[in-house]
Scaffold this active site. Structure first.
Site, PDB file in Angstrom:
ATOM      1  N   TYR A  27       7.856   3.733   4.935  1.00 47.97           N
ATOM      2  CA  TYR A  27       7.834   5.500   5.245  1.00 47.97           C
ATOM      3  C   TYR A  27       8.996   6.778   5.128  1.00 47.97           C
ATOM      4  O   TYR A  27       8.077   7.425   5.782  1.00 47.97           O
ATOM      5  CB  TYR A  27       7.670   4.604   7.081  1.00 47.97           C
ATOM      6  CG  TYR A  27       6.750   4.121   7.290  1.00 47.97           C
ATOM      7  CD1 TYR A  27       5.414   5.235   7.995  1.00 47.97           C
ATOM      8  CD2 TYR A  27       5.762   3.130   7.407  1.00 47.97           C
ATOM      9  CE1 TYR A  27       3.989   4.831   8.279  1.00 47.97           C
ATOM     10  CE2 TYR A  27       4.450   2.761   7.624  1.00 47.97           C
ATOM     11  CZ  TYR A  27       3.376   3.487   8.320  1.00 47.97           C
ATOM     12  OH  TYR A  27       2.328   3.173   8.257  1.00 47.97           O
ATOM     13  N   GLU A  46       1.439  -2.652  12.366  1.00 45.19           N
ATOM     14  CA  GLU A  46       0.981  -3.274  10.963  1.00 45.19           C
ATOM     15  C   GLU A  46       2.044  -4.546  10.906  1.00 45.19           C
ATOM     16  O   GLU A  46       1.097  -5.670  10.450  1.00 45.19           O
ATOM     17  CB  GLU A  46       1.089  -1.998  10.112  1.00 45.19           C
ATOM     18  CG  GLU A  46       0.742  -0.910   9.659  1.00 45.19           C
ATOM     19  CD  GLU A  46       1.191  -0.101   8.984  1.00 45.19           C
ATOM     20  OE1 GLU A  46       2.114  -0.089   8.425  1.00 45.19           O
ATOM     21  OE2 GLU A  46       0.448   1.077   9.248  1.00 45.19           O
TER      22      GLU A  46
HETATM   23  C1  HEM Z   1      -4.406   6.069   3.590  1.00 43.83           C
HETATM   24  C2  HEM Z   1      -1.653   8.152   7.343  1.00 43.83           C
HETATM   25  C3  HEM Z   1       2.100   6.446   5.716  1.00 43.83           C
HETATM   26  C4  HEM Z   1       0.154   4.364   2.022  1.00 43.83           C
HETATM   27  C5  HEM Z   1      -4.504   6.976   4.951  1.00 43.83           C
HETATM   28  C6  HEM Z   1      -4.853   7.541   6.196  1.00 43.83           C
HETATM   29  C7  HEM Z   1      -4.269   8.072   7.032  1.00 43.83           C
HETATM   30  C8  HEM Z   1      -2.945   8.348   6.405  1.00 43.83           C
HETATM   31  C9  HEM Z   1      -5.352   8.518   7.710  1.00 43.83           C
HETATM   32  C10 HEM Z   1      -6.446   7.607   5.592  1.00 43.83           C
HETATM   33  C11 HEM Z   1      -6.981   6.304   6.210  1.00 43.83           C
HETATM   34  C12 HEM Z   1      -8.568   5.913   6.108  1.00 43.83           C
HETATM   35  O1  HEM Z   1      -9.476   6.244   6.592  1.00 43.83           O
HETATM   36  O2  HEM Z   1      -8.941   5.515   5.446  1.00 43.83           O
HETATM   37  C13 HEM Z   1      -0.483   7.936   6.985  1.00 43.83           C
HETATM   38  C14 HEM Z   1       0.663   8.687   7.998  1.00 43.83           C
HETATM   39  C15 HEM Z   1       1.870   7.943   8.082  1.00 43.83           C
HETATM   40  C16 HEM Z   1       1.075   7.020   6.698  1.00 43.83           C
HETATM   41  C17 HEM Z   1       0.072   8.952   9.678  1.00 43.83           C
HETATM   42  C18 HEM Z   1       2.807   8.066   8.448  1.00 43.83           C
HETATM   43  C19 HEM Z   1       3.591   8.904   9.662  1.00 43.83           C
HETATM   44  C20 HEM Z   1       2.459   5.574   4.867  1.00 43.83           C
HETATM   45  C21 HEM Z   1       2.670   4.872   3.690  1.00 43.83           C
HETATM   46  C22 HEM Z   1       2.099   4.330   2.877  1.00 43.83           C
HETATM   47  C23 HEM Z   1       0.573   4.844   2.771  1.00 43.83           C
HETATM   48  C24 HEM Z   1       4.403   4.702   4.405  1.00 43.83           C
HETATM   49  C25 HEM Z   1       3.355   4.058   1.923  1.00 43.83           C
HETATM   50  C26 HEM Z   1       3.633   4.630   0.608  1.00 43.83           C
HETATM   51  C27 HEM Z   1      -1.168   5.261   1.696  1.00 43.83           C
HETATM   52  C28 HEM Z   1      -2.891   4.537   1.225  1.00 43.83           C
HETATM   53  C29 HEM Z   1      -3.578   5.126   1.935  1.00 43.83           C
HETATM   54  C30 HEM Z   1      -3.568   5.223   2.863  1.00 43.83           C
HETATM   55  C31 HEM Z   1      -2.391   3.737  -0.257  1.00 43.83           C
HETATM   56  C32 HEM Z   1      -5.040   4.793   0.805  1.00 43.83           C
HETATM   57  C33 HEM Z   1      -5.738   5.722   1.336  1.00 43.83           C
HETATM   58  C34 HEM Z   1      -5.492   6.603  -0.592  1.00 43.83           C
HETATM   59  O3  HEM Z   1      -5.173   5.339  -2.036  1.00 43.83           O
HETATM   60  O4  HEM Z   1      -5.603   7.892  -0.451  1.00 43.83           O
HETATM   61  N1  HEM Z   1      -2.687   7.547   5.702  1.00 43.83           N
HETATM   62  N2  HEM Z   1      -0.019   7.081   6.675  1.00 43.83           N
HETATM   63  N3  HEM Z   1       0.193   5.416   3.973  1.00 43.83           N
HETATM   64  N4  HEM Z   1      -2.274   5.569   3.457  1.00 43.83           N
HETATM   65 FE1  HEM Z   1      -1.213   6.254   4.648  1.00 43.83          FE
END
Ligand code: HEM
Length: 392
Positions: free
Chosen positions: A98, A140
């Site tokens: 994060y 999580e």
């Molecule tokens: C996907 C929000 C932090 C890694 C997503 C999605 C959202 C989101 C809305 C799309 C979900 C869906 O509908 O499939 C957030 C928010 C964060 C956050 C609000 C912080 C407050 C992180 C962190 C990581 C991460 C820290 C890891 C480094 C991913 C990955 C995806 C994803 C790998 C899959 C989509 C892709 O490969 O483009 N996240 N996320 N996220 N998030 Fe996060």
């Protein structure tokens, strides 16, 4: 809850931040992957990066969360948080990730907003970010501890590959080591890591479909222009070992006795066969209206299984719509004008977004409340349906 200092600042700036997200997002990912190229190896999807709108899901959801905090000061958008947390857990996202996203996202916001990014503005958005991050980290953590093992990915051997429909392959995986298997709930998915020709691992989510006990089985529709599905179709062989996550996903069948509608299009059939299999195992006598749209009977993935499961349920019926119809099919796209949907039905939708929007509107027009309609989006959710779902 948002602090009294931050609330007016968020109120004043949410419009401009939401408007700038399409510009902030590319800069955020560019700077993050420059500093941490390893995150594109087994964590983020490269294809989602190429597709600009999909990449906006992460940053866009923070604006969505902020707007929810303004309109509902006492609660969080649970549906949004749950969906994201399940997706994150399936990818192995950890609390230590994060601060990395924070650093690069806020760097991009500061550069984009320039002088408008005053210390008060940055502090208020920081608060929103960490409220959301803490809520996600907590969910999580619960999801990880609910698993039968403590690993994000375990090795599975490809036990079988079968064609099911002209463009879909079903892959059955058996455990390749002694990692205990978490039982999957019908409708859940796993993340599968697939090694690309350049050596980089690319993760994709696939809904689990019924298979032999002790295995994971999923169906992959070929997208010739995609990065991962051609490798799964053409290169992955029986005997190969793939890294596979525990099962996640919160679109699962609600227990109950009331009528169900299971409407799918194309590869959206996958959660429906999982639900039907569960109903068969429960010897359910529920009324189940199964609706499926596809290009043709030949393309219809898992057709035999879909039809067999419907036949095994005493109160289930199946109607089909085909772009190239055969006897018994309706012609063209799904049209609910001739289908009586009971107002107390629980409705599940899975397929392309335009299909789900059209069917959702048709079902609502028949008197089903929006809260009784669940849907699974295969790919990042743009939250387009969420606003509508809340308003209905
Ligand atoms: C996907 C929000 C932090 C890694 C997503 C999605 C959202 C989101 C809305 C799309 C979900 C869906 O509908 O499939 C957030 C928010 C964060 C956050 C609000 C912080 C407050 C992180 C962190 C990581 C991460 C820290 C890891 C480094 C991913 C990955 C995806 C994803 C790998 C899959 C989509 C892709 O490969 O483009 N996240 N996320 N996220 N998030 Fe996060």
């Amino acid at each position: 809850m948002l602090s009294d200092q931050s609330r007016p600042v968020i109120e004043q700036t949410i419009g401009v931040v939401a408007e700038r997200i399409p510009f902030i997002t590319p800069e955020f990912y560019r700077s993050m992957f420059e500093a941490r190229p390893d995150l594109l190896d087994g964590m983020f999807s490269r294809s989602n990066q190429k597709n600009g709108t999909q990449a906006q899901a992460l940053a866009g959801s923070i604006a969505m969360f902020a707007s929810h905090l303004l309109t509902h000061p006492d609660g969080y958008p649970d549906e949004l948080l749950s969906r994201v947390a399940h997706k994150h857990a399936s990818l192995g996202v950890l609390p230590e990730h994060y601060p990395i996203v924070h650093e690069h996202l806020f760097g991009a916001i500061a550069r984009d907003l320039g002088d408008a990014a005053t210390p008060e503005v940055v502090a208020a958005w920081d608060e929103v970010y960490w409220l959301m991050a803490d809520a996600l980290i907590k969910i999580e953590k619960g999801l990880y501890t609910g698993q039968a093992n403590a690993v994000a990915f375990a090795p599975f051997r490809v036990a079988a590959k079968e064609r099911t429909g002209t463009t879909t392959t079903a892959i059955t995986l058996e455990p390749a080591d002694g990692t205990p298997l978490t039982p999957a709930v019908a409708g859940q998915y796993v993340t599968v890591q697939v090694r690309m020709p350049d050596g980089v691992e690319q993760p994709r989510q696939f809904t689990l479909v019924p298979g032999p006990d002790g295995t994971r089985r999923f169906a992959v529709r070929l997208d010739e222009r995609g990065e991962v599905t051609p490798v799964l179709h053409h290169d992955v062989r029986v005997g190969d070992v793939l890294q596979v996550s525990n099962p996640y996903g919160d679109v699962v069948l609600a227990e109950g006795e009331g009528p169900l509608v299971l409407a799918s299009a194309g590869i959206g059939v996958t959660p429906m066969v999982a639900f039907l299999d569960r109903l068969v195992r429960q010897e359910s006598t529920r009324r189940v209206i199964v609706l499926h749209a596809d290009r043709s009977a030949e393309e219809w993935a898992l057709r035999e299984l879909h039809e067999m499961l419907v036949a095994e349920l005493p109160n289930a019926t199946l109607e089909t719509w085909m772009e190239t119809p055969c006897e018994g099919d309706h012609d063209g796209f799904m049209d609910l004008s001739g289908v009586a949907v009971p107002a107390d039905a629980e409705v599940y939708l899975c397929g392309p977004l335009p299909f789900m929007k059209a069917v959702r509107s048709a079902v609502i027009a028949q008197g089903v409340p929006g809260r009784s309609i669940s849907y699974e989006i295969l790919g990042p959710d743009q939250w387009m349906l969420h606003d509508e779902a809340r308003d209905a």
